[in-house]
Design a protein around this motif. Structure first.
Motif, mmCIF file in Angstrom:
data_model
loop_
_atom_site.group_PDB
_atom_site.id
_atom_site.type_symbol
_atom_site.label_atom_id
_atom_site.label_comp_id
_atom_site.label_asym_id
_atom_site.label_seq_id
_atom_site.Cartn_x
_atom_site.Cartn_y
_atom_site.Cartn_z
ATOM 1 N N LEU A 1 85.696 135.543 -29.995
ATOM 2 C CA LEU A 1 86.200 134.180 -29.864
ATOM 3 C C LEU A 1 87.685 134.175 -29.540
ATOM 4 C CD1 LEU A 1 84.701 132.523 -33.096
ATOM 5 C CD2 LEU A 1 83.567 132.883 -30.898
ATOM 6 N N VAL A 2 88.090 133.123 -28.830
ATOM 7 C CA VAL A 2 89.506 132.821 -28.593
ATOM 8 C C VAL A 2 89.760 131.437 -29.163
ATOM 9 C CG1 VAL A 2 91.299 132.480 -26.858
ATOM 10 C CG2 VAL A 2 89.550 134.241 -26.512
ATOM 11 N N HIS A 3 90.795 131.278 -29.958
ATOM 12 C CA HIS A 3 91.032 130.002 -30.630
ATOM 13 C C HIS A 3 92.059 129.164 -29.889
ATOM 14 C CE1 HIS A 3 94.165 132.659 -32.004
ATOM 15 N NE2 HIS A 3 94.788 131.704 -32.672
ATOM 16 N N ASP A 4 91.953 127.859 -30.069
ATOM 17 C CA ASP A 4 92.913 126.893 -29.547
ATOM 18 C C ASP A 4 93.555 126.197 -30.736
ATOM 19 O OD1 ASP A 4 92.373 127.331 -26.785
ATOM 20 O OD2 ASP A 4 90.562 126.109 -26.963
ATOM 21 N N GLY A 5 94.845 126.429 -30.917
ATOM 22 C CA GLY A 5 95.542 125.780 -32.005
ATOM 23 C C GLY A 5 95.631 126.659 -33.236
ATOM 24 N N THR A 6 96.361 126.169 -34.204
ATOM 25 C CA THR A 6 96.565 126.890 -35.462
ATOM 26 C C THR A 6 96.146 125.993 -36.626
ATOM 27 O OG1 THR A 6 98.854 126.125 -35.608
ATOM 28 C CG2 THR A 6 98.477 128.214 -34.485
ATOM 29 N N GLY A 7 96.123 126.550 -37.814
ATOM 30 C CA GLY A 7 95.718 125.764 -38.977
ATOM 31 C C GLY A 7 95.268 126.665 -40.091
ATOM 32 N N GLU A 8 94.305 126.200 -40.858
ATOM 33 C CA GLU A 8 93.803 126.979 -41.987
ATOM 34 C C GLU A 8 92.290 126.939 -42.010
ATOM 35 O OE1 GLU A 8 94.663 127.585 -46.761
ATOM 36 O OE2 GLU A 8 94.967 125.611 -45.871
ATOM 37 N N LEU A 9 91.697 128.084 -42.296
ATOM 38 C CA LEU A 9 90.259 128.193 -42.476
ATOM 39 C C LEU A 9 89.948 128.405 -43.942
ATOM 40 C CD1 LEU A 9 89.360 130.594 -39.517
ATOM 41 C CD2 LEU A 9 89.062 128.106 -39.590
ATOM 42 N N LYS A 10 88.856 127.810 -44.403
ATOM 43 C CA LYS A 10 88.424 127.986 -45.784
ATOM 44 C C LYS A 10 86.924 128.224 -45.812
ATOM 45 C CE LYS A 10 91.956 124.986 -47.889
ATOM 46 N NZ LYS A 10 92.183 123.801 -48.755
ATOM 47 N N VAL A 11 86.514 129.161 -46.663
ATOM 48 C CA VAL A 11 85.094 129.384 -46.857
ATOM 49 C C VAL A 11 84.444 128.080 -47.313
ATOM 50 C CG1 VAL A 11 83.398 130.561 -48.307
ATOM 51 C CG2 VAL A 11 85.307 131.839 -47.343
ATOM 52 N N GLY A 12 83.324 127.751 -46.710
ATOM 53 C CA GLY A 12 82.629 126.518 -47.024
ATOM 54 C C GLY A 12 82.826 125.429 -45.989
ATOM 55 N N MET A 13 83.809 125.600 -45.119
ATOM 56 C CA MET A 13 84.016 124.611 -44.058
ATOM 57 C C MET A 13 82.797 124.530 -43.156
ATOM 58 S SD MET A 13 87.926 125.067 -42.654
ATOM 59 C CE MET A 13 89.260 124.079 -43.365
ATOM 60 N N GLY A 14 82.546 123.332 -42.634
ATOM 61 C CA GLY A 14 81.465 123.152 -41.677
ATOM 62 C C GLY A 14 81.821 123.731 -40.320
ATOM 63 N N VAL A 15 80.801 124.187 -39.611
ATOM 64 C CA VAL A 15 80.950 124.705 -38.255
ATOM 65 C C VAL A 15 80.232 123.754 -37.318
ATOM 66 C CG1 VAL A 15 80.468 126.624 -36.683
ATOM 67 C CG2 VAL A 15 81.058 127.079 -39.088
ATOM 68 N N GLU A 16 80.974 123.166 -36.410
ATOM 69 C CA GLU A 16 80.381 122.212 -35.466
ATOM 70 C C GLU A 16 80.240 122.878 -34.106
ATOM 71 O OE1 GLU A 16 81.148 117.660 -33.763
ATOM 72 O OE2 GLU A 16 82.653 118.662 -35.016
ATOM 73 N N VAL A 17 79.030 122.880 -33.585
ATOM 74 C CA VAL A 17 78.789 123.453 -32.261
ATOM 75 C C VAL A 17 78.980 122.345 -31.240
ATOM 76 C CG1 VAL A 17 77.136 124.640 -30.774
ATOM 77 C CG2 VAL A 17 77.149 125.101 -33.236
ATOM 78 N N LEU A 18 80.028 122.480 -30.427
ATOM 79 C CA LEU A 18 80.385 121.441 -29.464
ATOM 80 C C LEU A 18 79.736 121.652 -28.099
ATOM 81 C CD1 LEU A 18 84.199 121.182 -30.291
ATOM 82 C CD2 LEU A 18 82.324 119.792 -31.205
ATOM 83 N N GLU A 19 79.555 122.902 -27.712
ATOM 84 C CA GLU A 19 78.923 123.216 -26.431
ATOM 85 C C GLU A 19 78.039 124.438 -26.574
ATOM 86 O OE1 GLU A 19 81.627 123.717 -23.199
ATOM 87 O OE2 GLU A 19 82.753 121.879 -23.639
ATOM 88 N N ARG A 20 76.899 124.387 -25.863
ATOM 89 C CA ARG A 20 75.985 125.527 -25.818
ATOM 90 C C ARG A 20 75.678 125.873 -24.374
ATOM 91 N NH1 ARG A 20 72.801 126.139 -30.492
ATOM 92 N NH2 ARG A 20 73.022 124.463 -32.026
ATOM 93 N N ASP A 21 75.084 127.024 -24.176
ATOM 94 C CA ASP A 21 74.543 127.339 -22.850
ATOM 95 C C ASP A 21 73.598 126.226 -22.408
ATOM 96 O OD1 ASP A 21 75.858 129.723 -22.518
ATOM 97 O OD2 ASP A 21 74.190 130.959 -23.229
ATOM 98 N N GLY A 22 73.745 125.789 -21.197
ATOM 99 C CA GLY A 22 72.855 124.776 -20.670
ATOM 100 C C GLY A 22 73.294 123.355 -20.887
ATOM 101 N N ASP A 23 74.342 123.135 -21.705
ATOM 102 C CA ASP A 23 74.833 121.759 -21.929
ATOM 103 C C ASP A 23 75.499 121.219 -20.673
ATOM 104 O OD1 ASP A 23 73.921 121.894 -24.463
ATOM 105 O OD2 ASP A 23 75.890 122.033 -25.442
#
Length: 277
Positions: free
Chosen positions: A255-277
């Motif tokens: 992965l390559v990230h855009d932006g900075t911030g903080e990650l925490k265990v338990g955070m939700g993962v939102e899939v914004l784009e998939r193959d074929g979208d």
């Protein structure tokens, strides 16, 4: 939340890991600051030979047993049979040298001779420790990232993501289950189907978005037991039967990230784009 086939499922961040010294033992975190190069201090130090070429568990599996801890102003190294060594990061002093990670070269600072002596004795070769200061950048491959995208001393990308379901599926094919640390990910996610991450193109965790650059090809570091440094045949033997594409075996996504911030265990993962979208 991720919507698949009309069903809403919760995918979450279940593990965060970073590796202060490339190819040495990792550290699990409950939360992690994310800076321009990825998780703060991830692969900020690296072991090199006298010519500046990077050294890893590929050649020296005992590197897995070097435990690393962050301390004020630097790191602490521990390994079997060795005295504990505290190493200052020498961000603004020390000789600058050219170092090589695969096809990339960049400049880094040499850490003191005491670290070189310690590593040379433990590894049984001429080894030195280098540090990547803030002012020295290493560009992520422009085939997969934008100009100015940075990475530390990781092989190529700031993040490696693997789903727990993918490991569970692999373990169901093995005689003995293997832990996630065989694959040295930064991010582990749960709540998706096995290998579902193969289809993701853009995800968001908290306020940070991640672009999926490419699948991660796996080498025989995955066959090193990270607790004993012993090398076996698995998981590459089994992965080769169903995860091979061309000349490579793949497991996980870079992965390559855009932006900075903080990650925490338990955070939700939102899939914004998939193959074929």
């Amino acid at each position: 939340m991720d919507r698949q086939g009309g069903e809403v499922r919760g995918i979450s961040l279940s593990g965060i890991h970073f590796y202060p010294v490339k190819s040495c033992a990792g550290i699990a975190l409950q939360s992690a600051p994310v800076a321009a190069r990825g998780i703060s201090c991830d692969r900020r130090w690296m072991v090199v030979d006298s010519k500046g070429w990077f050294l890893t568990q590929r050649e020296y599996p005992q590197m897995a047993l070097i435990q690393v801890a962050l301390i004020p102003g630097g790191i602490r190294l521990q390994a079997p049979g060795m005295q504990v060594l505290d190493v200052a990061k020498v961000a603004d002093v020390g000789e600058m040298v050219t170092v090589q990670v695969w096809g990339d070269s960049c400049t880094a600072r040499l850490v003191d001779e005491q670290a070189a002596d310690w590593l040379s004795e433990y590894l049984g070769c001429d080894a030195r420790l280098v540090y990547l200061p803030d002012g020295n950048s290493r560009q992520v491959d422009l085939d997969y990232a934008r100009e100015g995208g940075e990475v530390g001393f990781a092989d190529g990308f700031p993040f490696l993501l693997i789903s727990q379901a993918s490991l569970d599926d692999l373990n169901g094919r093995l005689e003995e289950s293997l832990p996630m640390n065989r694959f040295r990910p930064n991010l582990v996610v749960s709540g998706c189907a096995p290998y579902e991450e193969d289809s993701w193109r853009l995800i968001r965790i908290g306020d940070i978005s991640f672009r999926v650059a490419k699948p991660c090809s796996r080498c025989f570091i995955t066959t090193n037991d990270q607790s004993t440094a012993e090398r076996g045949a698995e998981p590459l033997r089994t992965l080769n039967t169903y995860r091979r594409r061309g000349n490579f075996v793949y497991f996980g996504q870079n992965l390559v990230h855009d932006g900075t911030g903080e990650l925490k265990v338990g955070m939700g993962v939102e899939v914004l784009e998939r193959d074929g979208d």
